[in-house]
Design an enzyme around this catalytic site. Structure first.
Site, mmCIF file in Angstrom:
data_model
loop_
_atom_site.group_PDB
_atom_site.id
_atom_site.type_symbol
_atom_site.label_atom_id
_atom_site.label_comp_id
_atom_site.label_asym_id
_atom_site.label_seq_id
_atom_site.Cartn_x
_atom_site.Cartn_y
_atom_site.Cartn_z
ATOM 1 N N ASP A 226 -12.622 16.537 2.128
ATOM 2 C CA ASP A 226 -13.304 17.350 1.074
ATOM 3 C C ASP A 226 -12.348 17.971 0.088
ATOM 4 O OD1 ASP A 226 -15.571 18.816 -0.373
ATOM 5 O OD2 ASP A 226 -15.426 20.297 1.115
ATOM 6 N N GLY A 227 -12.753 17.896 -1.181
ATOM 7 C CA GLY A 227 -11.778 18.854 -2.108
ATOM 8 C C GLY A 227 -11.593 17.647 -3.184
ATOM 9 N N ASN A 228 -12.012 16.486 -3.468
ATOM 10 C CA ASN A 228 -11.390 15.643 -4.568
ATOM 11 C C ASN A 228 -11.750 16.144 -5.782
ATOM 12 O OD1 ASN A 228 -10.802 14.018 -2.542
ATOM 13 N ND2 ASN A 228 -12.510 12.406 -2.762
ATOM 14 N N TRP B 269 -9.388 19.253 -6.613
ATOM 15 C CA TRP B 269 -8.348 18.957 -7.043
ATOM 16 C C TRP B 269 -8.180 18.453 -8.295
ATOM 17 C CZ3 TRP B 269 -5.678 14.070 -8.089
ATOM 18 C CH2 TRP B 269 -4.469 14.155 -7.723
ATOM 19 N N GLU C 276 -13.321 19.271 19.371
ATOM 20 C CA GLU C 276 -12.596 20.354 18.724
ATOM 21 C C GLU C 276 -12.499 20.468 17.132
ATOM 22 O OE1 GLU C 276 -11.181 22.829 20.688
ATOM 23 O OE2 GLU C 276 -11.732 21.847 22.397
ATOM 24 N N ARG D 48 -25.869 13.796 -6.801
ATOM 25 C CA ARG D 48 -24.860 14.053 -7.911
ATOM 26 C C ARG D 48 -24.926 13.596 -9.122
ATOM 27 N NH1 ARG D 48 -18.695 14.724 -4.877
ATOM 28 N NH2 ARG D 48 -19.527 16.317 -3.464
ATOM 29 N N HIS E 291 -11.406 11.417 -6.572
ATOM 30 C CA HIS E 291 -11.722 10.389 -5.800
ATOM 31 C C HIS E 291 -10.805 9.268 -5.845
ATOM 32 C CE1 HIS E 291 -15.388 12.690 -5.318
ATOM 33 N NE2 HIS E 291 -15.924 12.562 -6.299
ATOM 34 N N LEU F 5 -7.011 -0.031 15.282
ATOM 35 C CA LEU F 5 -8.200 1.264 15.029
ATOM 36 C C LEU F 5 -9.190 0.547 14.324
ATOM 37 C CD1 LEU F 5 -8.031 4.236 14.039
ATOM 38 C CD2 LEU F 5 -7.686 3.205 11.627
HETATM 39 C C1 FPP Z 1 -15.471 15.114 -1.228
HETATM 40 O O1 FPP Z 1 -15.094 15.698 -2.065
HETATM 41 C C2 FPP Z 1 -15.498 13.577 -1.055
HETATM 42 C C3 FPP Z 1 -16.337 12.662 -1.462
HETATM 43 C C4 FPP Z 1 -17.762 13.085 -1.489
HETATM 44 C C5 FPP Z 1 -16.151 11.273 -1.504
HETATM 45 C C6 FPP Z 1 -14.970 10.874 -0.836
HETATM 46 C C7 FPP Z 1 -14.667 9.541 -1.196
HETATM 47 C C8 FPP Z 1 -13.204 9.135 -1.282
HETATM 48 C C9 FPP Z 1 -12.088 9.867 -0.869
HETATM 49 C C10 FPP Z 1 -13.039 7.744 -2.167
HETATM 50 C C11 FPP Z 1 -13.631 6.539 -1.567
HETATM 51 C C12 FPP Z 1 -13.493 6.310 -0.353
HETATM 52 C C13 FPP Z 1 -13.187 5.306 0.464
HETATM 53 C C14 FPP Z 1 -12.998 5.243 2.020
HETATM 54 C C15 FPP Z 1 -12.796 4.012 -0.063
HETATM 55 P P1 FPP Z 1 -15.915 16.618 -3.356
HETATM 56 O O2 FPP Z 1 -16.215 15.771 -4.485
HETATM 57 O O3 FPP Z 1 -17.059 17.121 -2.642
HETATM 58 O O4 FPP Z 1 -14.777 17.720 -3.714
HETATM 59 P P2 FPP Z 1 -15.416 19.204 -4.283
HETATM 60 O O5 FPP Z 1 -15.800 19.839 -3.082
HETATM 61 O O6 FPP Z 1 -13.793 19.648 -4.695
HETATM 62 O O7 FPP Z 1 -16.230 19.094 -5.423
#
Ligand code: FPP
Length: 250
Positions: free
Chosen positions: A22-24, A27, A209, A73, A39, A133
């Site tokens: 979470d947090g892309n 960021w 956990e 979204r 992302h 893995l």
């Molecule tokens: C949550 O951050 C992240 C996602 C919903 C998408 C995760 C995807 C990736 C890391 C890229 C693709 C993955 C792979 C495995 C190739 P958010 O968008 O909810 O962040 P926010 O809470 O700050 O808005």
């Protein structure tokens, strides 16, 4: 002084670590950029964390990459995420092979674009004999979606007489979830400081956990993964029992 990685006990590693990345978006916003930039940088973290986990000897990683709820979204973000997924899986297949990593997915694959499914099928097939893995991507996944499907499949069996409703147990539910082939995660990590589960693996984390990191996913490093595992190794998992019973067994 030993590094955090060196302090991890290889005999007490969690077999399965699940991560809510979470947090892309935050960021990217913090850098004055569009959410997709977050992302894109999140993908770099996926690569680093997967390699670090594989090197440590973790057997299963489940990453929450796209939830059922994420379909609501803005369409351009959904489209960009799907393209990023196809692009990343395609480009990273040689790295998965090099690191002996097997790719798997859980979730409603029918909802994904055809191009995405083609790439996933191809990489799943290419990596199927890898023995290190297992990297499980949760895509168009939600725990409630999975449980509803399990309940439907179980009731069909009861209706057609294959299954006696009195024999339904914990195992019956396990066997009908999309996670049936994997052990339940011992450790669940969520980044970005949010402390909730967001419809992820609700059945499977009954005794996991939970570890919440304040770092936003693009900033999460292998060192942060080691810190989570070290923290996990220093907890007492009682599974409803008392401390003395756990000490007797050890
Ligand atoms: C949550 O951050 C992240 C996602 C919903 C998408 C995760 C995807 C990736 C890391 C890229 C693709 C993955 C792979 C495995 C190739 P958010 O968008 O909810 O962040 P926010 O809470 O700050 O808005």
């Amino acid at each position: 002084m030993k590094s955090l990685k060196e302090q991890i006990d290889p005999k007490k590693l969690p077999a399965h670590v699940a991560i809510i990345m979470d947090g892309n978006g935050r960021w990217a916003k913090g850098k004055g950029k569009f959410r997709i930039f977050g992302h894109q940088n999140g993908v770099n973290t996926v690569r680093k964390i997967t390699e670090a986990g594989a090197e440590l000897g973790i057997k299963y990683f489940t990453l929450y990459a796209f939830s059922t709820e994420n379909w609501s979204r803005p369409q351009f973000e959904v489209k960009a995420l799907m393209e990023l997924l196809v692009d990343t899986i395609g480009k990273e297949t040689p790295t998965l092979m090099k690191n002996n990593i097997r790719l798997q997915t859980i979730g409603n694959r029918e909802d994904l674009p055809a191009k995405c499914n083609r790439q996933l099928d191809e990489t799943i097939e290419t990596t199927k004999n890898n023995t290190g893995l297992t990297l499980i991507l949760a895509l168009s996944y939600s725990a409630k979606w999975d449980m509803i499907n399990a309940v439907k499949a179980i009731s069909e069996k009861v209706k057609s007489g294959i299954l006696d409703s009195n024999s339904i147990s914990d195992l019956t539910i396990n066997e009908h979830l999309s996670t049936a082939a994997y052990p339940h995660p011992e450790l669940l990590i969520r980044t970005s400081g949010e402390q909730r589960i967001s419809n992820f693996l609700l059945w499977e984390i009954a005794y996991s956990e939970l570890y919440f990191s304040p770092k936003l996913w693009p900033d999460f490093t292998p060192e942060d993964l080691y810190a989570a595992i070290y923290d996990y190794q220093n907890r007492e998992r009682r599974f409803g029992k008392i401390s003395e019973q756990i000490a007797e067994k050890a």
